[in-house]
Enzyme design. Sequence first.
Site, short mmCIF file in Angstrom:
data_model
loop_
_atom_site.label_atom_id
_atom_site.label_comp_id
_atom_site.label_asym_id
_atom_site.label_seq_id
_atom_site.Cartn_x
_atom_site.Cartn_y
_atom_site.Cartn_z
N LYS A 246 -4.33 7.81 9.95
CA LYS A 246 -3.16 8.08 9.57
C LYS A 246 -2.79 9.35 8.78
O LYS A 246 -3.65 9.87 8.14
CB LYS A 246 -2.84 6.92 8.38
CG LYS A 246 -1.11 6.53 8.34
CD LYS A 246 -1.44 5.33 7.54
CE LYS A 246 0.01 4.65 7.35
NZ LYS A 246 0.22 3.81 6.43
C1 E4P Z 1 3.16 1.91 6.43
O1 E4P Z 1 2.45 2.41 7.05
C2 E4P Z 1 2.99 1.88 4.86
O2 E4P Z 1 1.78 1.45 4.57
C3 E4P Z 1 3.99 1.06 4.31
O3 E4P Z 1 4.78 0.29 5.22
C4 E4P Z 1 4.54 1.37 3.00
O4 E4P Z 1 5.46 0.44 2.41
P1 E4P Z 1 6.10 0.44 1.09
O5 E4P Z 1 7.36 1.07 1.04
O6 E4P Z 1 6.38 -1.02 0.87
O7 E4P Z 1 5.05 0.88 0.03
#
Ligand code: E4P
Length: 218
Positions: free
Chosen positions: A83
Site C-alpha cells: 500500500k
Molecule cells: C483502506 O484501505 C483504509 O484502511 C480504510 O478503508 C480507511 O477507512 P476509515 O476512513 O474508516 O479509517
Amino acid sequence: MEIFIDSADRDEVRRAAALGWVDGVTTNPTLLARAGVSMREAIAEIAALVPGPVSAEVLADDTEGMVAEGKKLAAIAPNVVVKIPLTEAGLAAVRALATAKIATNVTLCFSTVQALLAAKAGATYVSPFVGRLDDAGHDGMALVEEIVAVFRTYDRTTRVLAASIRHPAHVRRAALCGAHAVTAPLAVLERLCHHPMTDVGLARFAADAAAAGLTTDG
Ligand code: E4P
C-alpha cells in the site's frame, strides 16, 4: 466484486474468513498500531488466514524508502499487496514496484485525476476513501463512480477498491457502478448478510415445519 475486511486484528480477520465470502484484507498504520503487535508478525499471520490480497502500507515518505519497504513487505507472503500513499513520491514508487512485478494498492485517493495518475503509474488497486469524503460533506461514492467510468473510457486495468466504507448502502452503490472491490470493517461485513424479511420468512418456515413434524430424514 472482491470483498475485503479492513482490519489488522487477527481475531476479526479469522471471523471474516470464516464467513466464506471474504476475499482479502486491507490494513493501514492506524489499524496496525491499534492491533499492538509488530507489523511483520501481524501481516504474516493475516496473510495466512485469507486466500486473497492483503494490503500492507509503507511508512517511508520518500520514493527510495517506499520502494525498499515495499520490497520487504512483499517478501512476507505471496499475497501481500504494498500500500502506497497517493503522493508524487508514492507514484514514482508504484512505478518502480510495478517494474519489479510487485502489486500495489494506492491509498488515500480523493480525486479522479489522482486515481488516473495511479493507474498510469501501474497501480494494481487504487483506493478512493468514500466515508472520509462523506464525513467532509462530499459524496464519496460519486468519486468511485467517476473513477470506474474514467478507467473504462481509457481501458485501464487498475482495480477500483472502494475504501473507508461505513455501511451496506456504500457496498450496494459500489457494486452497482462496477467497482472491482470494497473493503469494510467487520461490523459492516456482518450486516451485509442480514435482512429482516429473511428472518421473518425463516421463522415461518421453521414454525410450519415443526407444526407438520417435518424432518429431512422422512
Ligand atoms: C483502506 O484501505 C483504509 O484502511 C480504510 O478503508 C480507511 O477507512 P476509515 O476512513 O474508516 O479509517
